[in-house]
Each structure stands twice: as structure tokens, then as C-alpha cells.
Design a protein around this motif. Structure first.
Motif, mmCIF file in Angstrom:
data_model
loop_
_atom_site.group_PDB
_atom_site.id
_atom_site.type_symbol
_atom_site.label_atom_id
_atom_site.label_comp_id
_atom_site.label_asym_id
_atom_site.label_seq_id
_atom_site.Cartn_x
_atom_site.Cartn_y
_atom_site.Cartn_z
ATOM 1 N N TYR A 143 44.068 -30.829 -63.826
ATOM 2 C CA TYR A 143 43.286 -30.582 -65.213
ATOM 3 C C TYR A 143 42.858 -32.228 -65.619
ATOM 4 C CZ TYR A 143 42.613 -25.692 -65.544
ATOM 5 O OH TYR A 143 42.272 -24.388 -65.226
ATOM 6 N N MET A 151 32.879 -20.976 -71.877
ATOM 7 C CA MET A 151 33.557 -22.068 -72.650
ATOM 8 C C MET A 151 32.727 -23.132 -73.132
ATOM 9 S SD MET A 151 37.273 -22.375 -71.090
ATOM 10 C CE MET A 151 38.025 -23.015 -72.380
ATOM 11 N N PHE A 206 30.158 -19.912 -62.401
ATOM 12 C CA PHE A 206 30.226 -19.835 -63.605
ATOM 13 C C PHE A 206 31.659 -19.212 -63.918
ATOM 14 C CE2 PHE A 206 25.764 -20.139 -64.099
ATOM 15 C CZ PHE A 206 25.845 -20.962 -65.457
ATOM 16 N N TRP A 212 34.673 -22.187 -63.227
ATOM 17 C CA TRP A 212 34.475 -23.357 -64.171
ATOM 18 C C TRP A 212 33.799 -23.212 -65.416
ATOM 19 C CZ3 TRP A 212 34.207 -23.741 -58.693
ATOM 20 C CH2 TRP A 212 35.217 -24.556 -58.000
ATOM 21 N N ARG A 213 33.227 -22.334 -65.811
ATOM 22 C CA ARG A 213 32.606 -22.179 -67.135
ATOM 23 C C ARG A 213 33.347 -20.954 -68.152
ATOM 24 N NH1 ARG A 213 31.653 -26.364 -66.291
ATOM 25 N NH2 ARG A 213 29.497 -27.526 -66.369
ATOM 26 N N THR A 214 33.904 -20.220 -67.758
ATOM 27 C CA THR A 214 34.634 -19.134 -68.364
ATOM 28 C C THR A 214 36.299 -19.273 -68.698
ATOM 29 O OG1 THR A 214 35.523 -17.636 -66.956
ATOM 30 C CG2 THR A 214 33.201 -17.400 -67.371
ATOM 31 N N LYS A 215 36.720 -18.620 -69.896
ATOM 32 C CA LYS A 215 38.024 -18.758 -70.339
ATOM 33 C C LYS A 215 38.855 -18.102 -69.145
ATOM 34 C CE LYS A 215 39.261 -15.887 -73.535
ATOM 35 N NZ LYS A 215 38.917 -15.005 -74.726
ATOM 36 N N GLY A 245 38.279 -18.089 -66.073
ATOM 37 C CA GLY A 245 38.243 -19.361 -65.062
ATOM 38 C C GLY A 245 39.222 -20.027 -65.122
ATOM 39 N N TYR A 246 39.255 -20.809 -66.410
ATOM 40 C CA TYR A 246 40.000 -21.698 -66.871
ATOM 41 C C TYR A 246 41.659 -21.299 -66.809
ATOM 42 C CZ TYR A 246 42.279 -24.768 -70.557
ATOM 43 O OH TYR A 246 43.019 -26.022 -70.984
ATOM 44 N N GLU A 247 41.840 -20.086 -67.179
ATOM 45 C CA GLU A 247 43.193 -19.357 -67.065
ATOM 46 C C GLU A 247 43.744 -19.266 -65.586
ATOM 47 O OE1 GLU A 247 43.734 -16.044 -69.686
ATOM 48 O OE2 GLU A 247 43.717 -17.437 -71.291
ATOM 49 N N ARG A 290 42.528 -20.995 -62.800
ATOM 50 C CA ARG A 290 42.823 -22.341 -62.305
ATOM 51 C C ARG A 290 44.340 -22.794 -62.794
ATOM 52 N NH1 ARG A 290 38.913 -26.082 -63.576
ATOM 53 N NH2 ARG A 290 38.246 -24.693 -65.227
ATOM 54 N N ALA A 291 44.300 -22.612 -63.990
ATOM 55 C CA ALA A 291 45.642 -23.215 -64.740
ATOM 56 C C ALA A 291 46.812 -22.435 -63.992
ATOM 57 C CB ALA A 291 45.648 -23.188 -66.140
ATOM 58 N N HIS A 351 47.384 -23.894 -60.751
ATOM 59 C CA HIS A 351 47.967 -25.326 -60.387
ATOM 60 C C HIS A 351 49.547 -25.071 -60.964
ATOM 61 C CE1 HIS A 351 44.402 -27.268 -59.387
ATOM 62 N NE2 HIS A 351 43.744 -26.848 -60.218
#
Lengths: 509, 364
Positions: free
Chosen positions: A354, A376, B218, B221-224, B226-228, B230-231, B234
């Protein structure tokens, strides 16, 4: 005049655009201990990898005992009499000591003759260098200090007379480190040449005969240890004057913030890691937990951080925190006012792929302040991250750069910035300066003390005794999942703490 | 410092892989005594030069977009969902039930209902492997591939024993009602004097696939969420530290993945055959893996890769029709493309990275 045991002339090595080693020359006389000190990324490991045949130098020459030598691979290094003890041991856990020692040096297809030969040789080495290890013990049952001895024995068995040790004391108790130094001393007396790579100034001062300082791929100076001082070395390492001591006022502790009662943790293998711990942390104080790695400190942090199951009672500002089940996760801990700088920033504190800005909200990403309707608020987070990076002097200050592209110290600053910025009541901070350069250590320590002075409670876990002693207002020592005792840093010394860390408390000893 | 510029990673590597696989395919065609250039021209001609060819290419591409997105979403959570085939089969069942048993007044409503049916059934088929992975640690690769076989058997049973109209000899459901028939490209784009996409099966669900690309972008790459996702993909330990529940993310990303794979059925079952037939997925679930690999799990990459594979499918059919090149050889060509773009990625990547490093050194 004898030829130097090892001499490097004009070694250079570049990885793409990065000049890891630039025109480095050293000469180490036989029967001496030569220290190489430098910050992370100064090029120490690259230099040693060249010497051990892992990398090929772009330029430069290596002379071993006056002979020009090519070292294309580690076989050649061994043949030239170079032995290496890595920071992370390269031992087969479920082999015996003897089996590990002959691994890669077996003569012929049958094991028995080589084992017998190794057993004899080992007895001889043990006598000569006071390197006692049970040859039939399984590696996994040995203490870390003994495992390290096996590594040294492995090198000696291969007839090494130049021994390179890479950060050898990182995992040892002070007592084990002392033993190691006695062994090194003995090896020196027997005429072996030792190169000690470390970032600890004290070790350099204690044991080496001469020391080379590296900074940004270059050798800034080589001096006789007896003619230098820690302050001078630190200055050579960083390139400016550094405050080695933490500057802090006496603590003025207030109300209890965190209270832990009878905390027990059993890991997934069924081993009890934390065996009934009690502790309190108050407002405006730093409680330091000292101990050798692997004595339950990590588990303690993980339980408090909400991602390890445990039994017992934890209260935060008087309210009980859930330990098992639905309520126990990082999110609820953060909501209760606990911020956490984890011990391992690369595995936990950051998502290495990230960008810095994405990491700047990691763990707090569900905060409504970072949302914009269903999506977000990336632009807002980016702007805030930029500001944060400027304030914490993260270099390079590019929020779009992936975390993996920052140096250790700057990665840690990103994590520390994120956690401190949330203005927590309690900060859990594990190994705050592991793999962090001296300049950044100074900065991070100052941030921790500032937070304390704002009346926050801080629980510090570190395996660096110096760090614990200089930062803490109270010190608790952990050994084998228990707290061996609590000490006032003003009224204790390294020796006493070292004994506690080894499981001996004053009354029993 | 990145080893090479981003554009090289997403454009140059797939392109070089593609050229290599084309060269190797040419050699294979040469070896069996045909002219590779003629064959290539034939493929391009049949798949891209006429609107009806495009109608087929885009029809296949629609399937691959859905299955490619499905694999991509799971990839982002570091899971290898190779059960797209089975999830799509179940999706087909969802479409069939929605179309057969609900009296839709108009296709525009029917497609929404059928999409929901396809997504729910597909997601359900991914739920069990996801749950087993999250709670029991049974690897999704193993469970999803086993679920493909269960799905095939289940579909067989349902078609033969439950949905087959009385008296029919065909293991297929009854024809869907008229109101559920989707407009084809021909219906949509032809004018009175210029008939386009004659006879081609491409239909309105292509646009649903495009919308799915945008939505997935979206989401990732743009939502909470999606963030979770991808995290978690990884670093699982990092996710735990941050209070992201591995169980929740595993289950949710597999549900989304299964739903996307299932939605492929609106294209085939509702848009083309207008009834549920056996083996309607024709391996599209597996092609989705190659599409996701080649498209770097990015919706736009998936879109491009899906078009490419659509072209290979349609061009391959043309080859089989007009030359002596056997149908099996077309599978070989497709396999070469998959091999080079997916499995042999590093073969192209490493020399290229070295080249870029050398270039940069020259600049410095």
C-alpha cells in the motif's frame, strides 16, 4: 610484518540506481576483532555478502592472507577459510547438532563415518574454544544462545579462520551476549580473525580492536577502538551530532488507565505463552516491559491490541474490555482509546504494497471521517497523509510511494505518526526502534516522551535493554510468560535486569 | 524504487507474451503444413472485420468478463477461485428459475431479476468453499474445483429430472417466455436498410458486463470493503492487526466472486439459448482464470483480455470452419496464450526488469 587476514580494496556494488557499496577498503589483521558499524541500509550486509560470495562486486579486489582471491560463491568463501554466522540462523530445526554441523560437509555417501568424525572434531573444538554443546541435542530444543554456538561450530568445523558475525546479539539475553563475547575473545586468542557487524555502539566499544564506520554505502572512517568514543562513532554513522540519551523530565503519573489482571494466553499449539500477568499503566507514565524476545511480550501486545485470545481481566479507564469472542478485535480496541505500534511493522503495522497514504489510515479506515458516502475519501486521506508526513519528517515525503519503498526508520515513522495522531489514551508500542537508524531513533523516542508528557499512558515493549532503561518510568521484566519483577529504572542496573530476564530473581539467586 | 515503470508492467509484458505465443502458434501451424499468415488473416477476418464476427467475439467476451472479474476479486483477497465453472452453472439455474417461474412484464425487468437469481445462486455455490476456508482452513482451490463437479452433476440431475419438459428428449429446460428474451445487438444497432450483427448472439448483457467492470473497479479501489479486501490479500497478519476479520473478508470476497461468475449465465442462458442447457458454460469459468491473470486483476485489463479471448474463440471457430486446421489445434493456440500470459509471466518479466534497470543506470 604479517599480511592482513583479509583485505578489501576499492569494493563497489550497485543495485540498479542504488550504490550499495562505494569504493570500500578495509584491512583486518589476523587475531583481531574488527567491528563494522553503520545504520540500516548503510551497506554493511551487502559488503559481507560480497565477502561470502552471495553477490559479485562490480569493482574491487579481495585479498585473503595476502593472496588475491576470487569469491564467486559461498563454496569458494568456505574454501578461503571464511565462515559466516547469520542473524537468522540457518539450522534445520529437527536435526541434531551433529547432523546440522555436517550438513553440506558430508564426506561420501554414508552418514555414519562423517558423523563419527564430526563428533571427534566437535569434542576437540569444544575443549579448545569452550564451545560446549550437546552434539545429540535437537536444534529445536536448544536455547537461542546455544543455537548460535552451533552456527559458530559449523564455521569452525569447516576450518574457517575468518569469522563474520552479523548482528549476533540481536536475539540474546545480556548474559548470553556476555558468553558470546567470551567465546569471541577466546577465538581471538587462538588467532582467529573476527568481523563483527552490529549497530550497537556498546558492543563495538566492549570487544573490538578496531572499527570501521559505514554510511550510505561508503566507509566514512576506520579507527582504533581504544581511540574513539560512542559519541564520536554515532556522529560518524549519522553524519551529525546525535543525542544518545533520552532527554526527559520525571514522570507525574495520574489515574490508572490500563489494568491487567491474571492474563493468560495459550497459543494454537496449546502452549501457555503468558502465565497470569498483572500490570497497571497510569496516565503520564511509560511502563517498559523488558525481556528476551519470545517470553510472552508479543502475545501480551497482541491481546491488548485485540487479535489474540486470552483469559483474565483487562480494564481500560475502568471499563472491562472483552477478551474472547465478538467484541475482541482491533477495531473495538481502537474505539476504546488504545493505539498500537506493533512489534513487526512489515507484517502487521503496514501493508507493504500500500502507498503511504493508504497506510496512514490503516486500522482506522472505517472512521466516518475518511468516508465520503459509500466511497472512501481518498483525496482527503491523501492530503492528511501529506501533512502528517511533513510533520513527522518522513523521507521521502511522497504519500503515493508504497510503504515497501521507505527505509525502516521512515516506515516506523509512518506507523508512529498514524497511531499518535489519533490522540489515544493508551499507546502500545513494541520494539519502537527495531531496524531504525539512529537519527530516527532519537525522533521516535522524543515522540514517545512527548506523548507521555501530554498525560497519556504508554506501554513499551522492547528487547533493547538500553531503550527500556532510558525511556521507562517503571520497568517490568518478563520471562517465560511471567513478570519476574518490577524495578525503578533509577534504582536498578543492567546486571539486575539481565538476571531477571534470564529468569533468576533476586530472592532465588 | 519500482523495478520498472507501471505502464511496462501492465501493457508491455502482456503484449510481449502475446507476440511470443503468436510466434509459437505460427510455428505449430507451419508444422502441420498450413500457412500461419493465412490462418491469422482468417481469424482476424472472421472475428473482427465484420459486424457479425464482432457479434460473436463480444458474446464470448461477455462471458469472460464476468468470469475474469470473478477470479480477480478473489485474487485481491489472495484466494484462487477456480470454481467459476460451477458457480456459473448454478448461476444458470438461478436464471432459469427466475425466467421460468416469475411472470416478467418486460425484458428490462426480467434481466434485473435474472441477474439477481444468477448472482445469488452463484454466490451460494461459492459460500460453502468460502466458509470451509475461513473456518476450517480447507483450501478453496481444492474445494472450489470439487464443487465444479458437484455443480455439473447437480445441473444434470435438475435438467433431466426436474426442469425437462414432459416428452422432451433433450436435457434442457423449457424455452423461456417471450417477455424474457433479451435484445441482441442486431435488434439494438440495425437500421432498416443496414442490418448489423446478423445472426450473432451478442446481446444487451454485454453492457451489464461493462457495468460490472466499473462497479468492481469502484469496489476494489474506492470503497472501505475493497480497501479491506486488498489489505487482507497482501497481509493476513496485517489485516488482523487492523481489526479486519479474515473470516468476514474471505466469505464476502468469495460471495462477490461467485456472484460475478454466476452472472455469466444471463449472457448464455437468457441472452443466447433462451433456455437452460447442459454444459452451457463451455469452460468459460476456467478461461476466466487466464483472463484475470492476463488482465492483472484489474477490471480494465480483464476487459481487454476478455476481448482477446473472445477473438481467439471466434477466430478459432472460423479456422475450423474454413481450413484443415483441426479444432484441437485451436485449443493448442489458446493454451499457448494462457501459458505465456499467465504461467510464464516471469519469463518475460525478468529480462524486461533487467533491461529497465540497465536503462535507468544509463540515465543516472
Amino acid at each position: 610484518m604479517t599480511a592482513p587476514a583479509i583485505e578489501l580494496k576499492g569494493i563497489s556494488k550497485a543495485f540498479g540506481p542504488v550504490q550499495a557499496n562505494k569504493d570500500i577498503s578495509i584491512s583486518v589483521m589476523p587475531g583481531t576483532i574488527h567491528g563494522i558499524i553503520g545504520e540500516n541500509g548503510a551497506g554493511k550486509s551487502t559488503l559481507m555478502s560480497i565477502l561470502y560470495g552471495f553477490y559479485k562486486a562490480d569493482k574491487g579486489e579481495i585479498f585473503i592472507k595476502g593472496q588475491k582471491t576470487q569469491i564467486p560463491d559461498s563454496q569458494a568463501a568456505i574454501a578461503a577459510g571464511i565462515g559466516m554466522v547469520f542473524q537468522h540462523f540457518k539450522l534445520v530445526e529437527n536435526f541434531t547438532v551433529l547432523e546440522n554441523i555436517i550438513l553440506g560437509a558430508e564426506d561420501g555417501g554414508l552418514l555414519r563415518p562423517s558423523l563419527a568424525k564430526a563428533r571427534k572434531e566437535l569434542a576437540h573444538l569444544a575443549k579448545e574454544y569452550e564451545l560446549n554443546v550437546d552434539p545429540d541435542a535437537m536444534i529445536e530444543n536448544l536455547s537461542v544462545g546455544h543455537q548460535q554456538r552451533v552456527e559458530i561450530l559449523k564455521a569452525l568445523y569447516r576450518q574457517a579462520d575468518i569469522l563474520i558475525l552479523d548482528e549476533p546479539t540481536g536475539v540474546l539475553t545480556p548474559a548470553e551476549a556476555d558468553q558470546l563475547f567470551r567465546i569471541l575473545d577466546r577465538l581471538r586468542e587462538e588467532g582467529k580473525t573476527i568481523i563483527l557487524i552490529t549497530h550497537k555502539l556498546r558492543e563495538i566499544m566492549d570487544i573490538t580492536d578496531s572499527v570501521s564506520v559505514m554510511r550510505r554505502g561508503q566507509m566514512t572512517d576506520t579507527v582504533k577502538t581504544s581511540e574513539t568514543s560512542p559519541e564520536h562513532l554515532a556522529e560518524l554513522m549519522v553524519g551529525r551530532k546525535v543525542l544518545l540519551r533520552v532527554d526527559k523530565k520525571p514522570a507525574t503519573p495520574g489515574d490508572t488507565v490500563l489494568e491487567v489482571r491474571n492474563l493468560r494466553v495459550t497459543d494454537d499449539k496449546g502452549v501457555e505463552r503468558v502465565k497470569g500477568i498483572d500490570l497497571t499503566v497510569r496516565r503520564g507514565e511509560i511502563l517498559g516491559i523488558a525481556g528476551v524476545a519470545g517470553n510472552g511480550q508479543s502475545e501480551l501486545l497482541e491481546v491488548l491490541g485485540g487479535y489474540m485470545n486470552a483469559t483474565g481481566d483487562i480494564t481500560m479507564n475502568g471499563a472491562t474490555l472483552p477478551l474472547i469472542g465478538k467484541g475482541a478485535h482491533g477495531k473495538s480496541r481502537r474505539a476504546a482509546g488504545i493505539a498500537h505500534v506493533p512489534e513487526d511493522r512489515q507484517r502487521e503495522g503496514l501493508i507493504m504494497e500500500y502507498a503511504a497514504w493508504e497506510n496512514s489510515v490503516f486500522g482506522y479506515h472505517h472512521d466516518p471521517a475518511y468516508q465520503n458516502g459509500l466511497l472512501m475519501d481518498n483525496a482527503g486521506i491523501l492530503a492528511k497523509a501529506q501533512e502528517q508526513m511533513d510533520r513527522f519528517d518522513v523521507r521521502p515525503p511522497h504519500p503515493r510511494l508504497a510503504a515497501k519503498n521507505f527505509s525502516g526508520g521512515n516506515q516506523q515513522k509512518i506507523v508512529v505518526a498514524r497511531e499518535i495522531e489519533r490522540n489515544p489514551d493508551l499507546l502500545l508500542i513494541g520494539q519502537p526502534t527495531r531496524g531504525v537508524d539512529i537519527g530516527a531513533i532519537e525522533f521516535i523516542h522524543q515522540q514517545i516522551v512527548n506523548l507521555r508528557d501530554q498525560g497519556k499512558a504508554i506501554l513499551l515493549v522492547s528487547v533493547e535493554l538500553d531503550e527500556i532503561m532510558s525511556l521507562s518510568d517503571r520497568i517490568a521484566v518478563m520471562f517465560d510468560g511471567q513478570i519476574m519483577g518490577e524495578r525503578d529504572p533509577a534504582q536498578t542496573d543492567e546486571k539486575e535486569l539481565g538476571l531477571l530476564m534470564a529468569g533468576m530473581n533476586g530472592e532465588a539467586a | 524504487m519500482e523495478k520498472m515503470p507501471h505502464w511496462a508492467d501492465i501493457v508491455l509484458i502482456p503484449l510481449i507474451s502475446l507476440v511470443l505465443s503468436a510466434l509459437l502458434s505460427a510455428l505449430v501451424i507451419l508444422a502441420i503444413g498450413e500457412n500461419p499468415w493465412t490462418a491469422f488473416k482468417l481469424m482476424v477476418d472472421g472475428a473482427l472485420m465484420r459486424s457479425s464476427g464482432w457479434g460473436y467475439t463480444l458474446y464470448y467476451a461477455t462471458n469472460f468478463i464476468f468470469t475474469g472479474l470473478a477470479v480477480s476479486v478473489a485474487f485481491h483477497a489472495r484466494m484462487f477461485n477456480i470454481g467459476g465453472e460451477g458457480q456459473a452453472m448454478l448461476g444458470g439455474l438461478g436464471v432459469a428459475l427466475a425466467c421460468l417461474y416469475i411472470p416478467w412484464p418486460h425484458w428490462s425487468l426480467a434481466i434485473l431479476g435474472a441477474s439477481a437469481g444468477a448472482a445469488i445462486f452463484g454466490a451460494f455455490w461459492a459460500l460453502i468453499p468460502a466458509y470451509l476456508q475461513a473456518k476450517r482452513g480447507s483450501h478453496v482451490v481444492i474445494t472450489t474445483i470439487m464443487f465444479n463437479f458437484i455443480a455439473a452433476a447437480l445441473l444434470n440431475y435438475v435438467l433431466v429430472s426436474l426442469l425437462r419438459p414432459r416428452g422432451s428428449m433433450d436435457p434442457a429446460s423449457a424455452k423461456f417466455p417471450e417477455a424474457t428474451h433479451l435484445p441482441t445487438f442486431r435488434d439494438m444497432f440495425s437500421t432498416a436498410d443496414n442490418i448489423l450483427f446478423r445472426g450473432a448472439p451478442a446481446n444487451v448483457s454485454f453492457f451489464i458486463a461493462l457495468a460490472a467492470c466499473v462497479l468492481v473497479w469502484f469496489l476494489i479501489w474506492r470503497t472501505k470493503l475493497g480497501y479491506e479486501i486488498r489489505a487482507f490479500g497482501h497481509s493476513e497478519s496485517g489485516a488482523k492487526y487492523a481489526g479486519i476479520s479474515p473470516v468476514r473478508i474471505t466469505v464476502i470476497s468469495m460471495l462477490i466472486s461467485g456472484a460475478l461468475a454466476g452472472m455469466m449465465a444471463i449472457n448464455t442462458t437468457m441472452g443466447e439459448s433462451e433456455r437452460l442447457v447442459l454444459n452451457f458454460t463451455e469452460g468459460a469459468g476456467f478461461i476466466g482464470i487466464a483472463v484475470a491473470l492476463m488482465g492483472r486483476s484489474h477490471p480494465f485489463g480483464v476487459f481487454l483480455a476478455a476481448i482477446l479471448f473472445g477473438f481467439l474463440y471466434q477466430g478459432g471457430a472460423e479456422l475450423a470452419l474454413w481450413t484443415d486446421i483441426p479444432r484441437e489445434l485451436i485449443v493448442v493456440i489458446q493454451a499457448l496464450v494462457i501459458l505465456f500470459t499467465g504461467a510464464l509471466d516471469n519469463m518475460v518479466r525478468m529480462p524486461l526488469e533487467k533491461m529497465f534497470l540497465a536503462l535507468r543506470k544509463g540515465d543516472a
